[in-house]
Design a protein around this motif. Structure first.
Motif, PDB file in Angstrom:
ATOM      1  N   ARG A   1       2.243  -1.676  11.156  1.00 17.02           N
ATOM      2  CA  ARG A   1       1.418  -0.304  11.314  1.00 17.02           C
ATOM      3  C   ARG A   1       2.261   0.649  12.256  1.00 17.02           C
ATOM      4  NH1 ARG A   1      -3.721   1.089  10.550  1.00 17.02           N
ATOM      5  NH2 ARG A   1      -4.586  -1.080  10.201  1.00 17.02           N
ATOM      6  N   CYS A   2       1.888   1.828  11.605  1.00 14.25           N
ATOM      7  CA  CYS A   2       2.707   3.006  12.367  1.00 14.25           C
ATOM      8  C   CYS A   2       1.857   3.227  13.476  1.00 14.25           C
ATOM      9  CB  CYS A   2       2.739   4.232  11.377  1.00 14.25           C
ATOM     10  SG  CYS A   2       1.262   5.100  11.084  1.00 14.25           S
ATOM     11  N   HIS A   3       2.370   3.948  14.597  1.00 10.07           N
ATOM     12  CA  HIS A   3       1.969   4.221  15.968  1.00 10.07           C
ATOM     13  C   HIS A   3       0.990   5.383  15.646  1.00 10.07           C
ATOM     14  CE1 HIS A   3       4.653   7.632  16.680  1.00 10.07           C
ATOM     15  NE2 HIS A   3       5.591   6.818  16.468  1.00 10.07           N
ATOM     16  N   GLY A   4       0.138   5.905  16.557  1.00  6.75           N
ATOM     17  CA  GLY A   4      -0.637   6.956  16.296  1.00  6.75           C
ATOM     18  C   GLY A   4       0.033   8.198  16.783  1.00  6.75           C
ATOM     19  N   PRO A   5      -0.266   9.454  16.647  1.00  3.92           N
ATOM     20  CA  PRO A   5      -0.021  10.673  16.597  1.00  3.92           C
ATOM     21  C   PRO A   5       1.024  10.855  18.004  1.00  3.92           C
ATOM     22  CG  PRO A   5      -2.115  11.015  16.522  1.00  3.92           C
ATOM     23  CD  PRO A   5      -1.830   9.568  16.269  1.00  3.92           C
ATOM     24  N   PRO A   6       1.997  11.666  17.986  1.00  2.90           N
ATOM     25  CA  PRO A   6       2.773  12.466  16.927  1.00  2.90           C
ATOM     26  C   PRO A   6       3.274  11.664  15.976  1.00  2.90           C
ATOM     27  CG  PRO A   6       4.043  12.464  18.990  1.00  2.90           C
ATOM     28  CD  PRO A   6       2.685  11.610  19.194  1.00  2.90           C
ATOM     29  N   LEU A   7       3.282  12.072  14.637  1.00  2.88           N
ATOM     30  CA  LEU A   7       3.926  11.603  13.581  1.00  2.88           C
ATOM     31  C   LEU A   7       4.747  12.602  12.733  1.00  2.88           C
ATOM     32  CD1 LEU A   7       1.347   8.786  12.443  1.00  2.88           C
ATOM     33  CD2 LEU A   7       3.425   8.463  13.349  1.00  2.88           C
ATOM     34  N   LYS A   8       5.730  12.294  12.043  1.00  2.00           N
ATOM     35  CA  LYS A   8       6.569  13.216  11.147  1.00  2.00           C
ATOM     36  C   LYS A   8       6.125  12.745   9.636  1.00  2.00           C
ATOM     37  CE  LYS A   8       9.808  13.762  14.643  1.00  2.00           C
ATOM     38  NZ  LYS A   8      11.279  13.619  15.148  1.00  2.00           N
TER      39      LYS A   8
ATOM     40  N   LEU B   1      -4.878   6.258  11.533  1.00  2.00           N
ATOM     41  CA  LEU B   1      -4.181   6.560  12.910  1.00  2.00           C
ATOM     42  C   LEU B   1      -4.723   5.777  13.981  1.00  2.00           C
ATOM     43  CD1 LEU B   1      -4.276  10.459  12.596  1.00  2.00           C
ATOM     44  CD2 LEU B   1      -2.506   9.060  12.018  1.00  2.00           C
ATOM     45  N   ARG B   2      -4.143   4.768  14.109  1.00  2.00           N
ATOM     46  CA  ARG B   2      -4.139   3.642  15.331  1.00  2.00           C
ATOM     47  C   ARG B   2      -3.263   3.622  16.326  1.00  2.00           C
ATOM     48  NH1 ARG B   2      -7.121  -0.542  12.590  1.00  2.00           N
ATOM     49  NH2 ARG B   2      -8.328   0.454  10.854  1.00  2.00           N
ATOM     50  N   TYR B   3      -3.649   3.426  17.676  1.00  3.04           N
ATOM     51  CA  TYR B   3      -2.861   3.628  18.831  1.00  3.04           C
ATOM     52  C   TYR B   3      -2.485   2.199  19.041  1.00  3.04           C
ATOM     53  CZ  TYR B   3      -3.790   8.550  19.595  1.00  3.04           C
ATOM     54  OH  TYR B   3      -3.787   9.964  19.436  1.00  3.04           O
ATOM     55  N   ILE B   4      -1.282   1.957  19.307  1.00  8.13           N
ATOM     56  CA  ILE B   4      -0.496   0.535  19.753  1.00  8.13           C
ATOM     57  C   ILE B   4      -1.395  -0.272  20.471  1.00  8.13           C
ATOM     58  CG2 ILE B   4       1.253  -0.749  20.619  1.00  8.13           C
ATOM     59  CD1 ILE B   4       3.283   1.384  19.138  1.00  8.13           C
TER      60      ILE B   4
ATOM     61  N   VAL C   1       0.895  -1.039   0.099  1.00  6.00           N
ATOM     62  CA  VAL C   1      -0.118  -0.074  -0.097  1.00  6.00           C
ATOM     63  C   VAL C   1       0.884   1.190   0.147  1.00  6.00           C
ATOM     64  CG1 VAL C   1      -1.940  -1.137   0.934  1.00  6.00           C
ATOM     65  CG2 VAL C   1      -0.382  -0.179   2.380  1.00  6.00           C
ATOM     66  N   ASP C   2       0.797   2.111   0.939  1.00  5.81           N
ATOM     67  CA  ASP C   2       1.775   3.047   0.886  1.00  5.81           C
ATOM     68  C   ASP C   2       2.795   2.710   1.607  1.00  5.81           C
ATOM     69  OD1 ASP C   2       3.011   5.496   1.976  1.00  5.81           O
ATOM     70  OD2 ASP C   2       1.361   6.787   1.368  1.00  5.81           O
ATOM     71  N   VAL C   3       3.878   2.585   1.033  1.00  7.18           N
ATOM     72  CA  VAL C   3       5.267   2.053   1.715  1.00  7.18           C
ATOM     73  C   VAL C   3       5.572   2.859   2.947  1.00  7.18           C
ATOM     74  CG1 VAL C   3       7.530   1.465   1.202  1.00  7.18           C
ATOM     75  CG2 VAL C   3       5.764   1.207  -0.627  1.00  7.18           C
TER      76      VAL C   3
ATOM     77  N   THR D   1       4.367  12.929   5.825  1.00  3.64           N
ATOM     78  CA  THR D   1       3.773  14.282   5.373  1.00  3.64           C
ATOM     79  C   THR D   1       2.343  14.215   5.458  1.00  3.64           C
ATOM     80  OG1 THR D   1       5.559  14.033   3.992  1.00  3.64           O
ATOM     81  CG2 THR D   1       3.863  15.406   3.396  1.00  3.64           C
ATOM     82  N   THR D   2       1.678  12.972   4.978  1.00  2.23           N
ATOM     83  CA  THR D   2       0.079  12.794   5.039  1.00  2.23           C
ATOM     84  C   THR D   2      -0.040  11.294   5.451  1.00  2.23           C
ATOM     85  OG1 THR D   2       0.029  14.129   2.912  1.00  2.23           O
ATOM     86  CG2 THR D   2      -1.902  12.862   3.600  1.00  2.23           C
ATOM     87  N   VAL D   3      -1.105  11.271   6.410  1.00  3.10           N
ATOM     88  CA  VAL D   3      -1.511   9.927   7.087  1.00  3.10           C
ATOM     89  C   VAL D   3      -2.934  10.125   7.212  1.00  3.10           C
ATOM     90  CG1 VAL D   3      -1.610   8.129   8.820  1.00  3.10           C
ATOM     91  CG2 VAL D   3       0.387   9.860   8.568  1.00  3.10           C
TER      92      VAL D   3
END
Length: 273
Positions: free
Chosen positions: A120-127, A136-139, A99-101, A129-131
């Motif tokens: 899966r990336c953790h929830g904000p804060p993120l750096k 936006l899921r929390y661990i 998907v979005d690499v 560009t666009t999510v």
């Protein structure tokens, strides 16, 4: 510059009194800092201090055998996404559903050996560009959705996106994850949980304006302290990056990643004595 080189008066006495230790006074022990290195490199291979002995998964067939019938869930920042990408490239037959690499979520499957791998990336804060908001899921929430068990491996790396924020925010996030992890281990105690520590990064001119290894070390100490006492395994990325001659990088180079993955797989499939 009116406050430059201005003497600051002491708020208390200008001296320190050193008194002898009392006979029944207990030794002060640190709950955060573990003295001594966790290992060293010899001919490019990480040798962990103590046990378990790090296995070398140089053969893709050996890696596949270790991961056979397992669900490997990776959560966190791009430093753990590197592990997902490493597996995708090094294991023949592991089909990556792109998907979005950069943002994810990502999934790879192997039907022959029944391997499932996700990142899966953790929830904000993120750096990033666009999510998408839907991603936006929390661990902690993701851990609560897992059944767990002997064939489930959970890997977490959460540190690099918090290095511009107050440490209190980071502590709150880790405590939330710790509670969810404890619930997971209560309902499925044979789940394998692995935490990747932070590590020093390359201090370019741009990075130096915003970051420092000193603060990254405080984050790393908090990470180790919060999960102390839980049945989790560690990949000491701090020592593994610090000791390697490739130097510091926010995204360690492949030889270091390979050694980290060997430590990960050793925790999943240790040598049976």
């Amino acid at each position: 510059y009116v406050n430059m080189k201005v003497y600051i008066n002491a708020s208390g006495p200008a001296f320190v009194s050193v008194v002898p230790k009392k006979e029944d006074q207990p030794e002060a022990k640190s709950l955060i800092v573990i003295p001594g290195p966790s290992g060293h490199y010899y001919k490019g291979v990480w040798k962990a201090q103590g046990s378990p002995t790090v296995r070398q998964f140089d053969n893709p067939a050996t890696t596949r055998e270790c991961l056979k019938a397992k669900k490997l869930h990776l959560y966190g920042d791009s430093t753990i996404r590197q592990w997902f990408e490493f597996f995708s490239e090094k294991i023949p037959g592991l089909f990556n559903l792109h998907v979005d690499v950069k943002v994810g979520p990502q999934m790879a499957v192997d039907h022959a050996d029944n391997i499932l791998m996700t990142w899966r990336c953790h929830g904000p804060p993120l750096k990033f560009t666009t999510v998408p908001v839907s991603e936006l899921r929390y661990i902690a929430n993701e851990l609560d959705d897992l059944i767990g068990g002997a064939y489930t491996v959970v890997v977490i790396s959460i540190w690099s996106h918090f290095d511009l924020l107050p440490i209190e925010l980071y502590i709150r996030r880790l405590m939330s994850i710790r509670s969810a992890m404890q619930r997971l281990l209560d309902r499925a105690p044979n789940t394998v949980v692995i935490i990747r520590s932070g590590h020093p990064r390359d201090m370019t001119l741009y990075v130096l304006q915003l970051n420092s290894d000193w603060y990254s070390m405080q984050i790393d100490r908090v990470l180790r302290s919060v999960f102390k006492g839980l049945n989790v395994h560690w990949v000491d990325a701090w020592e593994m990056v610090l000791a390697h001659d490739l130097g510091h990088n926010i995204h360690p180079l492949t030889p270091i990643i390979k050694n980290m993955v060997d430590v990960l797989l050793t925790h999943v499939c240790p040598i049976k004595g």
